[in-house]
Scaffold this motif. Structure first.
Motif, PDB file in Angstrom:
ATOM      1  N   LYS A  27       0.834  -1.209   0.000  1.00 34.26           N
ATOM      2  CA  LYS A  27       0.000   0.000   0.000  1.00 34.26           C
ATOM      3  C   LYS A  27       0.862   1.248   0.000  1.00 34.26           C
ATOM      4  N   GLU A  28       2.059   1.158   0.615  1.00 32.17           N
ATOM      5  CA  GLU A  28       2.947   2.321   0.658  1.00 32.17           C
ATOM      6  C   GLU A  28       3.334   2.757  -0.762  1.00 32.17           C
ATOM      7  N   TRP A  29       3.600   1.790  -1.637  1.00 36.79           N
ATOM      8  CA  TRP A  29       3.933   2.140  -3.021  1.00 36.79           C
ATOM      9  C   TRP A  29       2.708   2.688  -3.756  1.00 36.79           C
ATOM     10  N   ALA A  30       1.554   2.100  -3.542  1.00 35.82           N
ATOM     11  CA  ALA A  30       0.344   2.566  -4.211  1.00 35.82           C
ATOM     12  C   ALA A  30       0.041   4.022  -3.845  1.00 35.82           C
ATOM     13  N   PRO A  52      10.023   8.410  -7.554  1.00 34.82           N
ATOM     14  CA  PRO A  52       9.958   6.949  -7.479  1.00 34.82           C
ATOM     15  C   PRO A  52      11.290   6.300  -7.095  1.00 34.82           C
ATOM     16  N   SER A  53      12.387   6.880  -7.591  1.00 38.44           N
ATOM     17  CA  SER A  53      13.686   6.273  -7.322  1.00 38.44           C
ATOM     18  C   SER A  53      14.101   6.373  -5.849  1.00 38.44           C
ATOM     19  N   GLN A  54      13.401   7.233  -5.098  1.00 40.04           N
ATOM     20  CA  GLN A  54      13.716   7.420  -3.682  1.00 40.04           C
ATOM     21  C   GLN A  54      12.749   6.666  -2.756  1.00 40.04           C
ATOM     22  N   PHE A  55      11.888   5.830  -3.341  1.00 46.19           N
ATOM     23  CA  PHE A  55      10.894   5.115  -2.534  1.00 46.19           C
ATOM     24  C   PHE A  55      11.549   4.148  -1.572  1.00 46.19           C
ATOM     25  N   GLN A  56      11.159   4.243  -0.301  1.00 45.14           N
ATOM     26  CA  GLN A  56      11.614   3.337   0.733  1.00 45.14           C
ATOM     27  C   GLN A  56      10.402   2.803   1.486  1.00 45.14           C
ATOM     28  N   PRO A  57      10.045   1.500   1.329  1.00 45.33           N
ATOM     29  CA  PRO A  57       8.857   0.973   1.986  1.00 45.33           C
ATOM     30  C   PRO A  57       9.014   0.925   3.499  1.00 45.33           C
TER      31      PRO A  57
END
Length: 421
Positions: free
Chosen positions: A407-410, A416-421
């Protein structure tokens, strides 16, 4: 009195007899017919979309190279430059098998793929992925219910292994289609529980019933776009293939077909869908966002199954009509942000074949209506598709990242390249 009772219940009785006869006695075998398969490939009916028999028969035909084209309502825009028309006109080494209807998105395609996993192994596919699918609520429940079939559900349940992807798919299914004869089994899968022996026996029976019924009804055809639309369009194209000549024809067709509005939209579409609604539509999309959506997780379901099947996929990202976006207030910066998020999810996992047309919505006669490509748009897409399918290339190497199922990504809106779940 008996006569009246028979008149009421007689048809039901004979219907049951026919159903039983189909289930127990109708032969199940694959009989290839190029004519039938070409008709099925472009019919775009709901029954075709749901049928496993039709898809398996065409995609396993050794004499015609059918390639599945996943998408939604854009496939019905059949002008002279449509992928199916060009493939037929110039006897390409492949034929598109069109899979998509209005409202179909990744979750619908994921369940449809359950029927053709074997036909996708080490094969190619084209997947048109529209940012307009990525609305806040995700897939439309009524559309999903309309397109999912018993066969797809049974195939999914028989193939599930208790993985996070199985659990997520079952939860999404229950959210969009909560009341079916398979609800209790889906609930077990959603919770990571193993199906009982009686569940599995039931699925075997359901699979046999669906297969018999599917094969029986597959022999009937009520739509023939191949004969009525595709072939007549082919006759209007030059016999010698030339992109330069085709571009002239596409531009001329676009000019001729969009004369009654300032958006470059096809006249008939404008008259039927827009003309009388302009006052309500102006500025209506200013609060739209495609950056936060469960569709990103649904897309991950598709990517995971494509990776398992080692399917080499070309992803096509269409634009939105720029003039229309300005009129409705759609934020094109937001649109580009959603495209960047989609592309990061693809490329970071090894899905590197992307035909990105998201910035081409202002090109003349690129869009046939508000969000669907046509004329020059189809032609631009054909260059990418034909090259992808016709040219030999090394097998893809995929690196599936389960964090894209969260859900964190959604809900993520940042880089986007800095996404950290």
């Amino acid at each position: 009195m008996l006569k009246r009772i028979w008149l009421i219940f007689g048809p039901v009785f004979w219907g049951l007899i026919l159903a039983v006869a189909i289930i127990f006695f109708y032969p199940v075998k694959i009989d290839h017919s190029q004519l039938s398969e070409l008709v099925d490939a472009t019919s775009l009916t709901k029954d075709n979309f749901k049928s496993g028999d039709k898809k398996v028969r065409a995609l396993s035909d050794p004499t015609l190279h059918f390639v599945p084209f996943f998408g939604s309502s854009e496939w019905s825009r059949m002008d002279k430059m449509h992928p199916s028309v060009l493939a037929e006109a110039y006897q390409r080494s492949y034929r598109p098998y069109l899979l998509g209807q209005r409202g179909s998105a990744s979750l619908t395609h994921y369940f449809g793929i359950q029927q053709i996993n074997s036909q996708l192994k080490d094969r190619q596919a084209v997947y048109l992925i529209s940012p307009q699918w990525f609305v806040r609520k995700g897939a439309n429940a009524s559309a999903f219910q309309n397109y999912v079939s018993t066969g797809q559900i049974v195939d999914f349940l028989q193939q599930q292994t208790g993985s996070p992807y199985d659990r997520y798919a079952a939860k999404r299914f229950l959210r969009l289609n909560p009341d079916t004869i398979f609800t209790k089994m889906m609930e077990k899968v959603a919770k990571g529980k193993t199906l009982s022996s009686s569940d599995k026996e039931n699925l075997v029976l359901q699979a046999k019933i669906f297969e018999k019924v599917d094969v029986f009804f597959s022999q009937f055809r009520f739509v023939n776009h191949q004969e009525n639309i595709i072939l007549p369009q082919v006759e209007q194209l030059p016999r010698k293939f030339s992109y330069e000549e085709l571009e002239k024809i596409a531009t001329q067709d676009g000019q001729y077909s969009s004369t009654n509005n300032s958006f470059g939209i096809e006249d008939e579409f404008y008259n039927k869908r827009i003309k009388n609604q302009l006052n309500y539509i102006e500025g209506s999309q200013k609060n739209f966002t495609y950056v936060q959506s469960p569709e990103y997780n649904d897309l991950q379901l598709v990517l995971n199954v494509m990776a398992k099947n080692h399917t080499d996929v070309l992803f096509v990202i269409p634009p939105v009509n720029s003039k229309w976006a300005a009129f409705t207030g759609l934020d094109l910066e937001m649109y580009e942000k959603s495209v960047a998020k989609i592309k990061y999810q693809l490329q970071s996992q090894g899905f590197d074949n992307i035909a990105d047309f998201s910035k081409d919505g202002d090109k003349p006669y690129f869009m046939q209506d508000t969000i669907h490509m046509g004329w020059n748009g189809w032609l631009a897409m054909d260059k990418s598709v034909n090259d992808f399918i016709s040219q030999e290339r090394p097998a893809p190497t995929y690196r599936i990242n389960d964090t894209f199922l969260t859900k964190e990504w959604a809900r993520y809106e940042g880089d986007p390249s800095q996404f950290q779940p």
